[in-house]
Design an enzyme around this catalytic site. Structure first.
Site, PDB file in Angstrom:
ATOM      1  N   TRP A 275       0.851  -1.200   0.000  1.00 29.03           N
ATOM      2  CA  TRP A 275       0.000   0.000   0.000  1.00 29.03           C
ATOM      3  C   TRP A 275       0.892   1.257   0.000  1.00 29.03           C
ATOM      4  O   TRP A 275       0.727   2.160  -0.832  1.00 29.03           O
ATOM      5  CB  TRP A 275      -0.936  -0.016   1.218  1.00 29.03           C
ATOM      6  CG  TRP A 275      -1.884   1.144   1.290  1.00 29.03           C
ATOM      7  CD1 TRP A 275      -2.092   2.113   0.351  1.00 29.03           C
ATOM      8  CD2 TRP A 275      -2.787   1.448   2.366  1.00 29.03           C
ATOM      9  NE1 TRP A 275      -3.069   2.999   0.781  1.00 29.03           N
ATOM     10  CE2 TRP A 275      -3.505   2.613   2.014  1.00 29.03           C
ATOM     11  CE3 TRP A 275      -3.054   0.843   3.594  1.00 29.03           C
ATOM     12  CZ2 TRP A 275      -4.466   3.194   2.843  1.00 29.03           C
ATOM     13  CZ3 TRP A 275      -4.011   1.413   4.425  1.00 29.03           C
ATOM     14  CH2 TRP A 275      -4.712   2.578   4.053  1.00 29.03           C
TER      15      TRP A 275
ATOM     16  N   ASP B 273       1.264  -8.510  -1.688  1.00 31.33           N
ATOM     17  CA  ASP B 273      -0.126  -8.053  -1.692  1.00 31.33           C
ATOM     18  C   ASP B 273      -0.209  -6.603  -2.164  1.00 31.33           C
ATOM     19  O   ASP B 273       0.510  -5.744  -1.673  1.00 31.33           O
ATOM     20  CB  ASP B 273      -0.704  -8.151  -0.265  1.00 31.33           C
ATOM     21  CG  ASP B 273      -2.174  -7.740  -0.213  1.00 31.33           C
ATOM     22  OD1 ASP B 273      -3.019  -8.528  -0.671  1.00 31.33           O
ATOM     23  OD2 ASP B 273      -2.469  -6.623   0.263  1.00 31.33           O
TER      24      ASP B 273
ATOM     25  N   TYR C 220      -4.321   1.371  -4.444  1.00 33.30           N
ATOM     26  CA  TYR C 220      -3.086   1.863  -3.826  1.00 33.30           C
ATOM     27  C   TYR C 220      -2.332   2.735  -4.843  1.00 33.30           C
ATOM     28  O   TYR C 220      -1.577   2.239  -5.679  1.00 33.30           O
ATOM     29  CB  TYR C 220      -2.194   0.711  -3.354  1.00 33.30           C
ATOM     30  CG  TYR C 220      -2.816  -0.182  -2.285  1.00 33.30           C
ATOM     31  CD1 TYR C 220      -3.904   0.246  -1.534  1.00 33.30           C
ATOM     32  CD2 TYR C 220      -2.297  -1.452  -2.021  1.00 33.30           C
ATOM     33  CE1 TYR C 220      -4.468  -0.568  -0.564  1.00 33.30           C
ATOM     34  CE2 TYR C 220      -2.860  -2.263  -1.044  1.00 33.30           C
ATOM     35  CZ  TYR C 220      -3.945  -1.819  -0.328  1.00 33.30           C
ATOM     36  OH  TYR C 220      -4.495  -2.631   0.627  1.00 33.30           O
TER      37      TYR C 220
ATOM     38  N   GLY D   9      -2.077  -4.901   8.190  1.00 34.37           N
ATOM     39  CA  GLY D   9      -1.648  -3.966   9.239  1.00 34.37           C
ATOM     40  C   GLY D   9      -0.906  -4.699  10.347  1.00 34.37           C
ATOM     41  O   GLY D   9      -1.041  -4.366  11.530  1.00 34.37           O
TER      42      GLY D   9
ATOM     43  N   CYS E 216       0.569  -2.566  12.716  1.00 31.71           N
ATOM     44  CA  CYS E 216      -0.306  -1.464  13.125  1.00 31.71           C
ATOM     45  C   CYS E 216       0.223  -0.124  12.593  1.00 31.71           C
ATOM     46  O   CYS E 216       0.406   0.836  13.342  1.00 31.71           O
ATOM     47  CB  CYS E 216      -0.494  -1.447  14.646  1.00 31.71           C
ATOM     48  SG  CYS E 216      -2.013  -0.624  15.112  1.00 31.71           S
TER      49      CYS E 216
ATOM     50  N   ARG F  15      -1.625   8.403   8.880  1.00 32.19           N
ATOM     51  CA  ARG F  15      -1.413   8.440  10.322  1.00 32.19           C
ATOM     52  C   ARG F  15      -1.697   9.819  10.907  1.00 32.19           C
ATOM     53  O   ARG F  15      -1.861   9.962  12.109  1.00 32.19           O
ATOM     54  CB  ARG F  15      -0.014   7.926  10.642  1.00 32.19           C
ATOM     55  CG  ARG F  15       0.058   6.418  10.371  1.00 32.19           C
ATOM     56  CD  ARG F  15       1.443   5.880  10.372  1.00 32.19           C
ATOM     57  NE  ARG F  15       2.224   6.345   9.240  1.00 32.19           N
ATOM     58  CZ  ARG F  15       3.413   5.855   8.883  1.00 32.19           C
ATOM     59  NH1 ARG F  15       3.955   4.872   9.598  1.00 32.19           N
ATOM     60  NH2 ARG F  15       4.060   6.325   7.840  1.00 32.19           N
TER      61      ARG F  15
HETATM   62  N1  LIG Z   1      -7.573  -5.138   2.750  1.00 32.98           N
HETATM   63  C1  LIG Z   1      -7.461  -3.940   3.282  1.00 32.98           C
HETATM   64  O1  LIG Z   1      -8.469  -3.220   3.428  1.00 32.98           O
HETATM   65  C2  LIG Z   1      -6.109  -3.465   3.731  1.00 32.98           C
HETATM   66  C3  LIG Z   1      -5.997  -2.328   4.565  1.00 32.98           C
HETATM   67  C4  LIG Z   1      -4.722  -1.962   5.001  1.00 32.98           C
HETATM   68  C5  LIG Z   1      -3.617  -2.693   4.595  1.00 32.98           C
HETATM   69  N2  LIG Z   1      -3.744  -3.771   3.765  1.00 32.98           N
HETATM   70  C6  LIG Z   1      -2.580  -4.555   3.299  1.00 32.98           C
HETATM   71  O2  LIG Z   1      -1.773  -4.885   4.415  1.00 32.98           O
HETATM   72  C7  LIG Z   1      -0.444  -4.376   4.193  1.00 32.98           C
HETATM   73  C8  LIG Z   1       0.219  -4.038   5.508  1.00 32.98           C
HETATM   74  O3  LIG Z   1      -0.493  -3.013   6.179  1.00 32.98           O
HETATM   75  P1  LIG Z   1       0.019  -1.510   6.200  1.00 32.98           P
HETATM   76  O4  LIG Z   1       1.038  -1.341   5.119  1.00 32.98           O
HETATM   77  O5  LIG Z   1      -1.185  -0.659   6.219  1.00 32.98           O
HETATM   78  O6  LIG Z   1       0.664  -1.334   7.619  1.00 32.98           O
HETATM   79  P2  LIG Z   1       1.759  -2.086   8.495  1.00 32.98           P
HETATM   80  O7  LIG Z   1       2.312  -3.266   7.822  1.00 32.98           O
HETATM   81  O8  LIG Z   1       1.150  -2.278   9.817  1.00 32.98           O
HETATM   82  O9  LIG Z   1       2.848  -0.935   8.635  1.00 32.98           O
HETATM   83  C9  LIG Z   1       3.621  -0.562   7.541  1.00 32.98           C
HETATM   84  C10 LIG Z   1       4.539   0.593   7.909  1.00 32.98           C
HETATM   85  O10 LIG Z   1       5.297   0.283   9.062  1.00 32.98           O
HETATM   86  C11 LIG Z   1       6.576   0.880   8.947  1.00 32.98           C
HETATM   87  N3  LIG Z   1       7.596  -0.198   9.025  1.00 32.98           N
HETATM   88  C12 LIG Z   1       7.604  -1.387   8.403  1.00 32.98           C
HETATM   89  N4  LIG Z   1       8.708  -2.094   8.719  1.00 32.98           N
HETATM   90  C13 LIG Z   1       9.416  -1.315   9.554  1.00 32.98           C
HETATM   91  C14 LIG Z   1      10.659  -1.467  10.206  1.00 32.98           C
HETATM   92  N5  LIG Z   1      11.395  -2.577  10.079  1.00 32.98           N
HETATM   93  N6  LIG Z   1      11.098  -0.459  11.005  1.00 32.98           N
HETATM   94  C15 LIG Z   1      10.372   0.679  11.155  1.00 32.98           C
HETATM   95  N7  LIG Z   1       9.192   0.889  10.548  1.00 32.98           N
HETATM   96  C16 LIG Z   1       8.716  -0.106   9.749  1.00 32.98           C
HETATM   97  C17 LIG Z   1       6.636   1.592   7.608  1.00 32.98           C
HETATM   98  O11 LIG Z   1       6.201   2.940   7.768  1.00 32.98           O
HETATM   99  P3  LIG Z   1       7.182   4.173   7.520  1.00 32.98           P
HETATM  100  O12 LIG Z   1       8.046   3.820   6.336  1.00 32.98           O
HETATM  101  O13 LIG Z   1       6.338   5.346   7.258  1.00 32.98           O
HETATM  102  O14 LIG Z   1       7.963   4.327   8.771  1.00 32.98           O
HETATM  103  C18 LIG Z   1       5.568   0.851   6.833  1.00 32.98           C
HETATM  104  O15 LIG Z   1       5.058   1.591   5.752  1.00 32.98           O
HETATM  105  C19 LIG Z   1      -0.677  -3.194   3.230  1.00 32.98           C
HETATM  106  O16 LIG Z   1       0.514  -2.773   2.593  1.00 32.98           O
HETATM  107  C20 LIG Z   1      -1.697  -3.801   2.316  1.00 32.98           C
HETATM  108  O17 LIG Z   1      -1.071  -4.699   1.409  1.00 32.98           O
HETATM  109  C21 LIG Z   1      -4.983  -4.162   3.352  1.00 32.98           C
END
Ligand SMILES: NC(=O)c1ccc[n+]([C@@H]2O[C@H](COP(=O)([O-])OP(=O)(O)OC[C@H]3O[C@@H](n4cnc5c(N)ncnc54)[C@H](OP(=O)(O)O)[C@@H]3O)[C@@H](O)[C@H]2O)c1
Length: 340
Positions: free
Chosen positions: A30, A61, A66, A214, A217, A237
Site C-alpha cells: 500500500w 499483496d 493503492y 496492518g 499497526c 497516520r
Molecule cells: N484489505 C485492506 O483493506 C487493507 C488495509 C490496510 C492494509 N492492507 C494490506 O496490508 C499491508 C500491511 O499493512 P500496512 O502497510 O497498512 O501497515 P503495516 O504493515 O502495519 O505498517 C507498515 C509501515 O510500518 C513501517 N515499518 C515497516 N517495517 C518497519 C521497520 N522494520 N522499522 C520501522 N518501521 C517499519 C513503515 O512505515 P514508515 O516507512 O512510514 O515508517 C511501513 O510503511 C498493506 O501494505 C496492504 O497490502 C490491506
C-alpha cells in the site's frame, strides 16, 4: 552437508488448497503506491520488492486503489525486471472505484470486477492473478453477483484463488453459496483484535486462510515509532486515531513494555514478537507487513524458529491492556459506499 539459512525455513502455507504455496509473511505494498502514505520512491520500492524472495518472502499483496494503479504498476515492473514471476504469489484486489479527485467508493458489481481483473493483469504484467480479493463488501450490490463474477474469473483461469477482505462471517456465508472463499483478509495485530470473536473462529471452522493486514499497526509495532514523528503530506497516520495524543502515548508505552518483554524472554525485539504472535494465533494465518525500503524487511529473519506459549500470550495481552486504557480500532480506514 548443505548449509541451511533462515530463508529456507521461513514458514509457507498453501493459499488455495491446491498447491499455491506462499510464505507466511507477505510484503504489503500500500505505502509503495504513495497514496495516503505521503508519496512513494519508485527506485526504493523496486529494490524492496526485488529483495523479498531472497528473504524467503514470496507473497506480495497489492490493490488497484493503492496509488490508483501505481502500486500494481511498480509491483509488475519489479517482478518482470527481476525475472521473479515464478518465485512469487501475486495477490491483488478489486471492488473499489475512484474519480479524478481521488474520491474512493465501493463498487463490487460484476461489470466492474471483470474489467478490474483485466486492468490488474495488465498492470501486474501477468496473465494470471494468483489471488484476487474483493477489497470491501458493497451494500449496493447483491453479494451473489459479486461472488458470481469471482467464480467466472476463476473458471476462465484469470485468477487462481478467491479472497474477500473486510467481510463479516454472515457476508462470507452468503458469498460461499456461490463460490468457496480461499482467503479472508482482515485487520489483525496485537493492537487490533476485533476479529478474535467473529472472523477468526469462522476461518478456523471453514479452513480458510487469513491474510492479516496492518501486521505492524501502521508502524506502531515496529519499535521505531516515537511521539515526535511527523508524517508528511497525505499520510493516513495524521488522521489515524491511534496516533493522536494522549492515546498515542498509551500505545507507545505498550510498545516499550512489549520490547522489554521480548528482549528479556527471547532476546528479540517488539517487531519480531508482533509478527510471531500473529502467526502463532492461527496455523493458517499470514502476516502482511508493509515496507517501502529493503532494510525494513531485515527483521523477517528474526521471525522463524521460535514460538509463544499460552503463558507468554497471556502476559502479552496483559501488557497491552495495562497500557492501552483507551483503545480504538481500525474503522477509520473504511471507504464509503456509493449513494443508493
Ligand atoms: N484489505 C485492506 O483493506 C487493507 C488495509 C490496510 C492494509 N492492507 C494490506 O496490508 C499491508 C500491511 O499493512 P500496512 O502497510 O497498512 O501497515 P503495516 O504493515 O502495519 O505498517 C507498515 C509501515 O510500518 C513501517 N515499518 C515497516 N517495517 C518497519 C521497520 N522494520 N522499522 C520501522 N518501521 C517499519 C513503515 O512505515 P514508515 O516507512 O512510514 O515508517 C511501513 O510503511 C498493506 O501494505 C496492504 O497490502 C490491506
Amino acid at each position: 552437508m548443505a548449509f541451511v539459512t533462515w530463508r529456507d525455513w521461513l514458514e509457507t502455507r498453501d493459499l488455495n488448497g491446491n498447491g499455491l504455496d506462499a510464505s507466511r509473511i507477505g510484503l504489503g505494498t500500500w505505502a509503495i503506491g504513495g497514496w495516503m502514505w505521503g508519496g512513494t520512491d519508485e527506485k526504493e520500492s523496486i529494490h524492496t520488492i526485488q529483495s523479498a524472495p531472497d528473504r524467503g518472502v514470496t507473497l506480495i499483496d497489492t490493490a488497484p486503489v493503492y496509488g490508483f494503479g501505481r502500486s500494481e504498476e511498480i509491483v509488475g515492473k519489479a517482478v518482470e525486471q527481476g525475472g521473479m514471476r515464478d518465485q512469487v504469489v501475486l495477490a491483488t484486489k478489486c471492488a473499489l472505484e475512484w474519480d479524478d479527485d481521488g474520491n474512493v467508493r465501493r463498487n463490487a458489481s460484476k461489470k466492474r470486477l471483470l474489467k478490474e481483473a483485466d486492468d490488474s493483469r495488465r498492470r501486474l504484467r501477468s496473465d494470471t492473478i494468483d489471488l484476487l480479493q474483493v477489497h470491501w463488501p458493497d451494500p449496493q450490490v447483491d453479494i451473489r453477483e459479486t461472488a458470481e463474477a469471482m467464480a467466472e474469473l476463476k473458471s476462465a483461469g484469470k485468477i487462481r484463488a478467491v479472497g474477500v477482505s473486510n467481510f463479516t462471517p454472515a457476508q462470507m456465508d452468503a458469498f460461499q453459496e456461490i463460490v468457496a472463499i480461499d482467503v479472508a483478509q482482515n485487520p489483525y495485530n496485537l493492537f487490533e483484535r476485533e476479529i478474535d470473536n467473529d472472523v477468526l473462529p469462522w476461518a478456523r471452522d471453514n479452513n480458510t486462510r487469513l491474510l492479516a493486514y496492518g501486521a505492524l499497526c501502521r508502524g506502531l509495532l515496529s519499535g521505531r515509532m516515537h511521539a515526535d514523528r511527523e508524517f508528511p503530506g497525505d499520510d493516513l497516520r495524521n488522521s489515524d486515531p491511534k496516533f493522536q495524543q494522549p492515546r498515542f502515548g498509551q500505545y507507545l508505552a505498550a510498545v516499550d513494555a512489549l520490547e522489554a518483554f521480548a528482549q528479556e524472554h527471547y532476546g528479540k525485539h517488539v517487531l519480531d514478537l508482533a509478527i510471531r504472535w500473529l502467526l502463532d494465533q492461527y496455523d493458517h494465518a499470514f502476516a502482511l507487513w508493509g515496507a517501502r525500503t529493503p532494510d525494513q524487511l531485515d527483521a523477517v529473519a528474526n521471525v522463524p524458529g521460535w514460538h509463544l506459549d499460552d503463558d507468554a500470550r497471556a502476559e502479552i495481552e496483559a501488557i497491552v491492556n495495562r497500557h492501552v486504557t483507551d483503545p480504538v480500532g481500525p474503522e477509520f480506514m473504511a471507504p464509503p459506499a456509493r449513494e443508493g
